[in-house]
Scaffold this motif. Structure first.
Motif, mmCIF file in Angstrom:
data_model
loop_
_atom_site.group_PDB
_atom_site.id
_atom_site.type_symbol
_atom_site.label_atom_id
_atom_site.label_comp_id
_atom_site.label_asym_id
_atom_site.label_seq_id
_atom_site.Cartn_x
_atom_site.Cartn_y
_atom_site.Cartn_z
ATOM 1 N N LEU A 15 0.842 -1.200 0.000
ATOM 2 C CA LEU A 15 0.000 0.000 0.000
ATOM 3 C C LEU A 15 0.873 1.244 0.000
ATOM 4 C CD1 LEU A 15 -2.773 -0.792 2.648
ATOM 5 C CD2 LEU A 15 -3.093 -0.535 0.183
ATOM 6 N N THR A 16 0.293 2.355 -0.461
ATOM 7 C CA THR A 16 0.950 3.653 -0.407
ATOM 8 C C THR A 16 -0.108 4.735 -0.258
ATOM 9 O OG1 THR A 16 2.641 5.043 -1.434
ATOM 10 C CG2 THR A 16 0.997 4.051 -2.923
ATOM 11 N N ASN A 17 0.335 5.947 0.036
ATOM 12 C CA ASN A 17 -0.520 7.129 0.142
ATOM 13 C C ASN A 17 -1.645 7.000 1.165
ATOM 14 O OD1 ASN A 17 1.054 8.429 -1.776
ATOM 15 N ND2 ASN A 17 -0.196 7.693 -3.463
ATOM 16 N N LEU A 18 -1.314 6.529 2.358
ATOM 17 C CA LEU A 18 -2.282 6.458 3.453
ATOM 18 C C LEU A 18 -2.552 7.877 3.953
ATOM 19 C CD1 LEU A 18 -3.893 4.678 5.481
ATOM 20 C CD2 LEU A 18 -1.885 4.817 6.969
ATOM 21 N N GLN A 19 -3.844 8.251 3.981
ATOM 22 C CA GLN A 19 -4.247 9.594 4.387
ATOM 23 C C GLN A 19 -5.739 9.610 4.684
ATOM 24 O OE1 GLN A 19 -4.064 12.465 1.077
ATOM 25 N NE2 GLN A 19 -3.943 10.715 -0.312
ATOM 26 N N PRO A 20 -6.237 10.703 5.285
ATOM 27 C CA PRO A 20 -7.685 10.801 5.491
ATOM 28 C C PRO A 20 -8.432 10.696 4.165
ATOM 29 C CG PRO A 20 -6.561 12.422 6.830
ATOM 30 C CD PRO A 20 -5.519 11.804 5.926
ATOM 31 N N GLN A 21 -9.674 10.225 4.216
ATOM 32 C CA GLN A 21 -10.485 9.941 3.037
ATOM 33 C C GLN A 21 -10.493 11.082 2.008
ATOM 34 O OE1 GLN A 21 -11.979 6.887 2.511
ATOM 35 N NE2 GLN A 21 -12.443 7.635 0.494
ATOM 36 N N PHE A 92 4.623 4.470 0.674
ATOM 37 C CA PHE A 92 5.271 3.180 0.878
ATOM 38 C C PHE A 92 6.750 3.388 1.210
ATOM 39 C CE2 PHE A 92 7.611 -0.492 -0.821
ATOM 40 C CZ PHE A 92 7.016 -1.510 -0.086
ATOM 41 N N GLU A 93 7.394 4.302 0.488
ATOM 42 C CA GLU A 93 8.828 4.558 0.688
ATOM 43 C C GLU A 93 9.100 5.103 2.090
ATOM 44 O OE1 GLU A 93 7.071 5.688 -1.978
ATOM 45 O OE2 GLU A 93 7.866 4.286 -3.466
ATOM 46 N N SER A 95 7.234 4.728 4.714
ATOM 47 C CA SER A 95 6.933 3.627 5.640
ATOM 48 C C SER A 95 8.112 2.663 5.727
ATOM 49 C CB SER A 95 5.681 2.889 5.161
ATOM 50 O OG SER A 95 5.541 1.655 5.807
ATOM 51 N N GLN A 96 8.670 2.300 4.595
ATOM 52 C CA GLN A 96 9.787 1.355 4.562
ATOM 53 C C GLN A 96 11.026 1.905 5.257
ATOM 54 O OE1 GLN A 96 9.652 -1.952 3.312
ATOM 55 N NE2 GLN A 96 7.518 -1.357 3.474
ATOM 56 N N SER A 97 11.202 3.221 5.217
ATOM 57 C CA SER A 97 12.375 3.830 5.848
ATOM 58 C C SER A 97 12.173 4.023 7.353
ATOM 59 C CB SER A 97 12.684 5.177 5.194
ATOM 60 O OG SER A 97 11.689 6.121 5.536
ATOM 61 N N GLY A 98 10.935 3.797 7.834
ATOM 62 C CA GLY A 98 10.650 3.946 9.258
ATOM 63 C C GLY A 98 10.469 5.392 9.693
ATOM 64 N N LYS A 99 10.393 6.304 8.726
ATOM 65 C CA LYS A 99 10.239 7.721 9.042
ATOM 66 C C LYS A 99 8.767 8.068 9.244
ATOM 67 C CE LYS A 99 14.354 9.179 6.588
ATOM 68 N NZ LYS A 99 14.892 9.884 5.445
ATOM 69 N N TYR A 100 8.539 9.187 9.914
ATOM 70 C CA TYR A 100 7.197 9.718 10.125
ATOM 71 C C TYR A 100 6.883 10.733 9.034
ATOM 72 C CZ TYR A 100 6.863 7.751 14.841
ATOM 73 O OH TYR A 100 6.774 6.908 15.914
ATOM 74 N N THR A 101 5.599 10.888 8.738
ATOM 75 C CA THR A 101 5.162 11.887 7.775
ATOM 76 C C THR A 101 4.207 12.858 8.473
ATOM 77 O OG1 THR A 101 4.389 12.140 5.490
ATOM 78 C CG2 THR A 101 3.139 10.663 6.863
ATOM 79 N N PRO A 102 4.241 14.152 8.106
ATOM 80 C CA PRO A 102 3.359 15.127 8.750
ATOM 81 C C PRO A 102 1.920 14.982 8.253
ATOM 82 C CG PRO A 102 4.643 16.190 7.029
ATOM 83 C CD PRO A 102 5.137 14.769 7.128
ATOM 84 N N LEU A 103 0.962 15.153 9.159
ATOM 85 C CA LEU A 103 -0.443 15.026 8.782
ATOM 86 C C LEU A 103 -1.216 16.333 8.967
ATOM 87 C CD1 LEU A 103 -2.382 12.896 7.675
ATOM 88 C CD2 LEU A 103 -3.026 12.393 10.011
ATOM 89 N N THR A 127 0.111 -0.691 -4.324
ATOM 90 C CA THR A 127 1.254 -0.339 -5.160
ATOM 91 C C THR A 127 0.955 -0.646 -6.629
ATOM 92 O OG1 THR A 127 2.225 -2.462 -4.543
ATOM 93 C CG2 THR A 127 3.006 -0.517 -3.361
ATOM 94 N N ASN A 128 -0.156 -1.356 -6.883
ATOM 95 C CA ASN A 128 -0.609 -1.637 -8.254
ATOM 96 C C ASN A 128 -1.658 -0.632 -8.719
ATOM 97 O OD1 ASN A 128 0.917 -4.070 -8.618
ATOM 98 N ND2 ASN A 128 -0.503 -5.041 -7.199
ATOM 99 N N GLY A 129 -2.066 0.303 -7.834
ATOM 100 C CA GLY A 129 -3.014 1.347 -8.221
ATOM 101 C C GLY A 129 -4.448 1.141 -7.772
ATOM 102 N N THR A 130 -4.780 0.018 -7.159
ATOM 103 C CA THR A 130 -6.143 -0.214 -6.681
ATOM 104 C C THR A 130 -6.424 0.686 -5.481
ATOM 105 O OG1 THR A 130 -6.010 -2.526 -7.381
ATOM 106 C CG2 THR A 130 -7.762 -1.957 -5.821
ATOM 107 N N LYS A 131 -7.580 1.345 -5.502
ATOM 108 C CA LYS A 131 -7.937 2.274 -4.423
ATOM 109 C C LYS A 131 -8.698 1.542 -3.322
ATOM 110 C CE LYS A 131 -7.554 6.347 -7.144
ATOM 111 N NZ LYS A 131 -6.162 6.238 -7.303
#
Length: 166
Positions: A15-21, A92-93, A95-103, A127-131
């Protein structure tokens, strides 16, 4: 005035791009966390909810705020104003690096946010584009299957913290 940036991370599998709806600045997304009084140190017993679309007039007559809350112990009033446009999806990137992202950024006066609670109303894409929409993270993880990409997807090991920013 102190600005607190809510930072999140998680393990994202396929998965990638986890965020509010509705995106990081979704006016309908509700943030849940406890508030600590800066005067006496009292921690609220229940989570406080704050969202961009809920505002109250400032008691000082300057615009609006997202929250005015009185401390149950000392009676002091504190305020929170949300500052949009600084959040990013968790990739995804990252997440894999273990870093935090600002929300989201919260301008707090007299209060300090602590203990963010993940709930429902999230989205991500494989990562294949399915939402994947309406993801509920209230149980601390999410698992599904990407039919198009023929692979399992998962969000786990959710973590959040607040950092002081300028």
């Amino acid at each position: 005035m102190v600005n607190y940036m809510l930072m999140i991370t998680a393990e994202l599998d396929n998965l990638t791009n986890l965020q509010p709806q509705g995106g990081c600045d979704d006016p309908n997304f509700t943030y849940y966390f406890k508030m600590k009084c800066n005067n006496c140190g009292e921690l609220s017993k229940k989570e406080t909810c704050v969202s961009l679309d809920e505002t109250v007039p400032s008691p000082h007559g300057r615009g609006t705020l997202n929250l005015i809350q009185k401390c149950k112990l000392c009676g002091r009033e504190g305020t929170v104003q949300m500052i949009p446009s600084r959040g990013l999806p968790l990739t995804f990137e990252t997440s894999q690096s273990g870093k935090y992202t600002p929300l989201m950024v919260f301008d707090c006066r007299g209060l300090e946010p602590v203990g963010f609670v993940f709930g429902d109303g999230w989205k991500a894409e494989s990562t294949n584009g399915t939402k994947f929409n309406e993801i509920d993270l209230s149980q601390g993880e999410y698992a599904d299957y990407d039919e198009d990409g023929q692979c399992p997807v998962m969000v786990s090991n959710l973590q959040a913290n607040f950092v002081v920013v300028k």
